[in-house]
Design an enzyme around this catalytic site. Structure first.
Site, PDB file in Angstrom:
ATOM      1  N   CYS A  64     141.369 -52.544 -38.925  1.00 62.04           N
ATOM      2  CA  CYS A  64     142.111 -53.806 -38.916  1.00 62.04           C
ATOM      3  C   CYS A  64     141.435 -54.773 -37.952  1.00 62.04           C
ATOM      4  O   CYS A  64     141.920 -55.046 -36.850  1.00 62.04           O
ATOM      5  CB  CYS A  64     143.565 -53.542 -38.513  1.00 62.04           C
ATOM      6  SG  CYS A  64     144.629 -54.964 -38.770  1.00 62.04           S
ATOM      7  N   GLU A  65     140.303 -55.276 -38.373  1.00 64.12           N
ATOM      8  CA  GLU A  65     139.464 -56.153 -37.554  1.00 64.12           C
ATOM      9  C   GLU A  65     138.543 -56.908 -38.497  1.00 64.12           C
ATOM     10  O   GLU A  65     137.779 -56.306 -39.259  1.00 64.12           O
ATOM     11  CB  GLU A  65     138.633 -55.329 -36.561  1.00 64.12           C
ATOM     12  CG  GLU A  65     137.971 -56.129 -35.480  1.00 64.12           C
ATOM     13  CD  GLU A  65     138.940 -56.522 -34.382  1.00 64.12           C
ATOM     14  OE1 GLU A  65     138.814 -57.654 -33.884  1.00 64.12           O
ATOM     15  OE2 GLU A  65     139.823 -55.711 -34.030  1.00 64.12           O
ATOM     16  N   GLY A 101     115.189 -41.763 -26.223  1.00 56.99           N
ATOM     17  CA  GLY A 101     116.487 -41.359 -26.769  1.00 56.99           C
ATOM     18  C   GLY A 101     116.575 -41.755 -28.224  1.00 56.99           C
ATOM     19  O   GLY A 101     116.498 -40.934 -29.131  1.00 56.99           O
TER      20      GLY A 101
END
Length: 469
Positions: A385-386, A316
């Site tokens: 917002c982190e 993958g």
């Protein structure tokens, strides 16, 4: 004038293409078609990257068709060279499942591995024949199993609950369903603990002490036709030895399955080959990985006097990971004296959750000023917002200004597929590039798209109707 990156300014020497006649895409930080134009712009698939951003916006996933097709062909052709029996390469579509990506790998004569009803529907929509679709997953719902039965794809059974559910669903069925059994080989490899799947402490597959009981049970179920066995030892693996070890274990189980009368003809060794995210990464080539697997399975079969099975593998990341870059536009900056400078871009953890999830490390470059010296080390921060929304903690870049286009390579696998709407941020668009043309393959979400699935109960309607305008 367009020059290759190998002749680009030394400030970008950590971003060369693989200098071989047939480069293995997973060993290249950038897509194989990446060049630098006379205007000092990054070019992919003969498309100017800053121009793509001006046309389609940012953040923007840019997928190079040549790199993806090259990886598909290298896997398929290596299987023919290194394995004397029949083989089939499956694309592990959890890396990036969308109609265009699936259609490309299908046109390269690959099969496909899906892990949900949504991925199954996408594979069918892209034109895959059901017999070339293999449905994985450790907790398939009853509805997903019903869909798999109805579409006649192969089902890779993971556990007792799934076995019993299948038998229940197939009561009175006239045609047996083709299944493979996923087994846990107990093989460790050096990778992130979240993406190790072959060791004994794993949520996936039947453990070794269950195998004979599973074989005995399946052999008594006329509605189930067990055509093969599957195992997978992890992801982003640079070692070859674990894959050799897996071959011996799988062939032993294969031989045991025939003793129970199971009509097994396929062995699926999973995937897991890694790619380059930084210049320090040194994964084996696609050819070397396939040679290891194919030779080991053939040798184990000869040693145990077992007929060669149809050999399946499921790459993958190493198919699509290096084929894509993500382009961002620079916005605000903040310098904390003596500590660091934050440079914010218009994306982050919603379009690439791997850094905050796996502590993954990436490299970056400025697509509109490729020759600019890399004189600064900054923290490339996302817009969410982190506090942990950091794309690259220590990015080596030239001095940046608002409007610059920063590109992060190696974002084809587990970026769009794991993207979210955190902070109600719309997910980015994706374009397919090649031979100077760019085709939209995923539309950018709009603010209206974010509200499309929302429902407001009747008793709240008055609040929305009377809210201040």
């Amino acid at each position: 004038m367009v020059s290759t990156l190998e002749s680009a300014p030394t400030s970008h020497r950590y971003l060369p293409l693989t200098a071989t006649a047939n480069p293995s895409p997973n060993q290249s930080l950038l897509p194989l078609t990446a060049t630098v134009s006379g205007a000092d712009h990054l070019v992919i698939g003969d498309c100017d990257v800053p121009a793509l951003v001006a046309r389609f916006g940012s953040p923007l996933y840019i997928l190079d068709e040549t790199t993806l097709r090259t990886a598909c062909r290298q896997y398929r052709e290596a299987m023919v060279r290194h394995y004397p029996g029949e083989s089939l390469v499956l694309y592990a579509s959890k890396a990036w499942s969308c109609l265009a990506v699936c259609a490309i790998v299908g046109s390269e004569n690959l099969g496909i591995d899906v892990v949900s009803g949504g991925e199954l529907q996408t594979a069918l929509g892209a034109g895959f024949l059901p017999e070339r679709i293999y449905f994985h997953g450790n907790n398939k719902s009853r509805e997903e199993l019903e869909l798999a039965i109805a579409t006649h794809c192969r089902i890779v059974v993971d556990n007792w609950h799934e076995l019993h559910t299948l038998v229940d669903l197939l009561v009175g069925a006239e045609t047996p369903v083709s299944i493979l059994l996923r087994l846990t080989p107990g093989i460790e490899c050096h990778t992130h603990e979240y993406i190790r799947t072959g060791h004994l402490d794993s949520k996936f597959g039947f453990d070794p002490d269950q195998i004979e009981a599973v074989f005995a049970y399946v052999s008594q179920q006329p509605a189930l036709r067990c055509i093969g066995l599957h195992a997978h030892i992890g992801s982003q693996i640079f070692e070859l030895q674990p894959h050799e070890d897996l071959a011996g274990v799988l062939v032993q189980w294969f031989q045991k399955a025939t003793q129970y009368g199971l009509p097994v003809t396929e062995l699926d060794v999973g995937g897991g080959l890694g790619i380059c995210y930084t210049e320090a990464d040194d994964p084996p080539t696609i050819d070397a990985w396939v040679q290891t697997v194919g030779t080991a399975i053939a040798a184990a079969c000869e040693a145990q006097d077992v007929p060669l099975p149809r050999l399946l593998c499921e790459p993958g990341r190493s198919l699509v990971g290096s084929a894509c870059v993500t382009a961002y536009t620079v916005g605000s900056q903040k310098t904390v004296p003596g500590i660091r400078t934050y440079v914010a871009v218009d994306g982050g953890m919603s379009d690439n959750p791997r850094p905050i999830t796996y502590q993954s490390v990436y490299r970056s470059l400025v697509a509109n000023r490729m020759g600019a010296p890399l004189t600064e080390t900054v923290t490339l921060a996302g817009k969410h917002c982190e506090s942990g929304d950091v794309v690259i903690a220590a990015a080596q870049l030239p001095p940046l200004m608002a409007g610059d286009i920063v590109v992060v390579p190696g974002t084809g696998a587990y970026n769009y597929s794991m993207a979210s709407n955190y902070n109600r941020v719309p997910r980015p668009a994706a374009v397919l590039v090649g031979q100077g043309e760019a085709h939209l393959i995923i539309q950018r979400e709009t603010l209206q798209d974010l509200l499309r699935q929302d429902c407001i109960p009747a008793h709240l309607q008055s609040l929305t109707e009377t809210r201040p305008q």
